[in-house]
Design a protein around this motif. Structure first.
Motif, PDB file in Angstrom:
ATOM      1  N   ARG A  27       0.934  -1.272   0.137  1.00  0.00           N
ATOM      2  CA  ARG A  27       0.123   0.069   0.155  1.00  0.00           C
ATOM      3  C   ARG A  27       0.802   1.258   0.160  1.00  0.00           C
ATOM      4  O   ARG A  27       0.362   2.451  -0.512  1.00  0.00           O
ATOM      5  CB  ARG A  27      -1.030   0.139   1.303  1.00  0.00           C
ATOM      6  CG  ARG A  27      -0.199   0.413   2.642  1.00  0.00           C
ATOM      7  CD  ARG A  27      -1.433   0.004   3.633  1.00  0.00           C
ATOM      8  NE  ARG A  27      -0.541   0.057   4.767  1.00  0.00           N
ATOM      9  CZ  ARG A  27      -1.490  -0.067   6.127  1.00  0.00           C
ATOM     10  NH1 ARG A  27      -2.681  -0.147   6.046  1.00  0.00           N
ATOM     11  NH2 ARG A  27      -0.735   0.080   7.105  1.00  0.00           N
ATOM     12  N   SER A  28       2.088   1.257   0.475  1.00  0.00           N
ATOM     13  CA  SER A  28       2.976   2.197   0.443  1.00  0.00           C
ATOM     14  C   SER A  28       3.732   2.489  -0.955  1.00  0.00           C
ATOM     15  O   SER A  28       3.539   1.741  -1.879  1.00  0.00           O
ATOM     16  CB  SER A  28       4.056   2.232   1.647  1.00  0.00           C
ATOM     17  OG  SER A  28       4.906   1.370   1.379  1.00  0.00           O
ATOM     18  N   GLU A 248      -3.448  -0.982  -2.108  1.00  0.00           N
ATOM     19  CA  GLU A 248      -3.847  -1.584  -0.794  1.00  0.00           C
ATOM     20  C   GLU A 248      -5.007  -2.678  -1.111  1.00  0.00           C
ATOM     21  O   GLU A 248      -6.067  -2.621  -1.652  1.00  0.00           O
ATOM     22  CB  GLU A 248      -4.631  -0.486  -0.088  1.00  0.00           C
ATOM     23  CG  GLU A 248      -4.971  -0.864   1.411  1.00  0.00           C
ATOM     24  CD  GLU A 248      -5.813   0.388   2.199  1.00  0.00           C
ATOM     25  OE1 GLU A 248      -6.013   0.087   3.443  1.00  0.00           O
ATOM     26  OE2 GLU A 248      -5.938   1.294   1.543  1.00  0.00           O
TER      27      GLU A 248
END
Length: 495
Positions: A27-28, A248
């Motif tokens: 997700r990052s 995500e």
């Protein structure tokens, strides 16, 4: 694969070599999980772990996934002395790297007759705990009959206490009864705190943590530990692992009673034969992951979040002359410190670790120094709000004041404040909680959930799963998950 942390990437590389097509959804915007870095104006700092213990774990990964060994991919340097310790009574000692005899001699010389001998005897018992628990805790999947691990493997000698014979069952009791020196006790208890453990309640088996460090040594990765994350990421790419960043995962898809893929925040559904979660998976599954009797994730004690780490990154002018890469300034009362950390309060006199890598890759030139100081603190979101700017700045001053002891005597460059260009503060609000390693002991309270789950096809990897937190343990969890997927439920660990 959900998440691009170190455990997940270790599993991904091994699975790819075994012939699996692996896609990692993170997700990052980057890889490495807690193994991060902060860069500014030519200064480079680790924002997670900064030293490597048990490098054999990562050597094995690189050996099993390609022809280039670990040392061809990163510069690996033994840290010697391994650590310098400054105690509340003014005593200090530098401990050599990976030398039991040298450690015993150093403690004997610095702390007085008998101190080294007692520590040496303690390390002997810790070695027994290591030998008894190493395979089930580190090298094998968590047994379904995990209750066999309820017995503490640490062979505590019997002590005469209050007219009856007793054995130390906690880290604090080992310090008080066996080490019988407040400085040796601080050495042990400070180590436990650094791993996110409460020395007042952590089982005696936690003795294997200082044993592991002092036996197998401390290593520094040139350029910072983030370079190890980069090397593992590049090894994954070389084995055709695909990474999707900014993606995500919002759900694990279940079909016919097993995990069959993932769903992303944008609504995309991706099919998969196996799903590996490098993050908390309970909220991604529409069913209970654990059955009665299974080890479940660690719960917050007394309603307080689990502890994290408060770190101040310091950009200093002037060339320092550190006597050690890592210095630890011990609290005069580790028990009071632990009570604050695990009770949702700010410790007034924390144990502070000072890291001063003598590495040109971490500073703009030879006339500067990159230093970090840190302490284990109460977690964020309970009684302590680490978003509070005044609290952050006040506690940074506490850590700097404490860390100044590590700079005493450096007349050429001076202390921290005379040299400070700027500082950056990181708290549990940014870096999260500390996930301790798994430990054997009563009730299984210090074990982590198994790598397999109640949903067939869904596996757990990384610090929230067996064998728990820590960089070496993350690499081990990756090997275990890959073995379970490739060899099936009959996999019993590395031989």
């Amino acid at each position: 694969m959900i998440g691009a942390g170190m455990g997940a990437m270790a599993a991904a590389a091994r699975l790819a070599v075994a012939g699996h097509r692996v896609t990692v959804y993170e997700r990052s915007a980057t890889y490495g999980g807690a193994v991060g870095s902060f860069e500014r104006e030519g200064f480079v700092f680790d924002t997670g772990p900064a030293l490597l213990h048990l490098p054999a774990v990562w050597r094995d990964l690189f050996l099993k996934t390609g022809r280039e060994p670990l040392e061809k991919c990163v510069g690996l340097v033994q840290v010697d002395p391994a650590s310098r310790h400054l105690f509340a009574d003014g005593a200090e000692v530098s401990l050599p790297n990976a030398s039991r005899a040298g450690i015993v001699s150093a403690l004997e010389a610095a702390l007085g007759a008998g101190a080294g001998e007692r520590w040496g005897e303690f390390l002997g018992r810790a070695r027994d705990a290591w030998d008894r628990s190493r395979r089930p805790l580190l090298e094998e999947p968590l047994w379904s009959d995990w209750r066999m691990l309820e017995r503490d493997p640490y062979p505590a000698p019997r002590q005469r206490r209050l007219l009856r014979s007793r054995q130390a069952s906690t880290v604090a009791e080992i310090g008080a009864w066996e080490l019988a020196d407040p400085r040796l006790a601080a050495l042990l208890e400070g180590c436990a705190l650094g791993y996110g453990l409460d020395p007042r309640h952590a089982p005696a088996s936690a003795a294997l943590l200082p044993y592991m460090e002092q036996t197998f040594g401390s290593w520094y990765v040139e350029g910072g530990l983030r370079e190890l994350a980069r090397a593992v990421y590049e090894r994954c790419l070389a084995r055709r692992v695909e990474f999707v960043f900014g993606a995500e995962v919002t759900a694990v898809v279940e079909r016919d009673g097993r995990a069959a893929g993932v769903e992303l925040a944008d609504g995309t559904a991706v099919d998969a034969d196996h799903v590996v979660a490098g993050a908390d998976a309970a909220g991604l599954v529409g069913r209970e992951l654990w059955k009665d009797g299974d080890i479940r994730p660690r719960q917050e004690a007394g309603g307080e979040p689990l502890p994290g780490r408060f770190t101040v990154l310091l950009a200093l002018r002037g060339a320092g002359s550190p006597t050690a890469h890592r210095s630890v300034v011990h609290s005069p009362d580790t028990g009071a410190e632990a009570a604050a950390v695990f009770g949702g309060r700010v410790a007034e006199l924390p144990t502070v670790t000072v890291l001063r890598p003598d590495d040109p890759r971490t500073r703009p030139d030879g006339g500067h120094e990159a230093v970090s100081v840190s302490a284990t603190v109460a977690g964020h979101g309970g009684s302590v709000d680490w978003h509070d700017k005044a609290l952050r700045e006040r506690y940074a001053e506490v850590l700097i004041d404490t860390a100044e002891r590590a700079f005493a005597g450096e007349t050429a460059a001076g202390g921290i404040r005379e040299r400070l260009l700027w500082q950056e503060i990181l708290t549990p609000a940014e870096t999260g909680r500390i996930s301790p390693p798994s430990l054997a002991g009563p009730g299984g309270r210090h074990l982590h959930p198994a790598n397999t789950t109640g949903l067939p096809g869904l596996y757990l990897v990384g610090g929230l799963a067996h064998p728990g937190g820590g960089l070496a343990h993350a690499g081990m969890s990756g090997a275990l998950v890959a073995g379970l997927i490739v060899e099936g439920p009959g996999f019993r660990g590395s031989q």
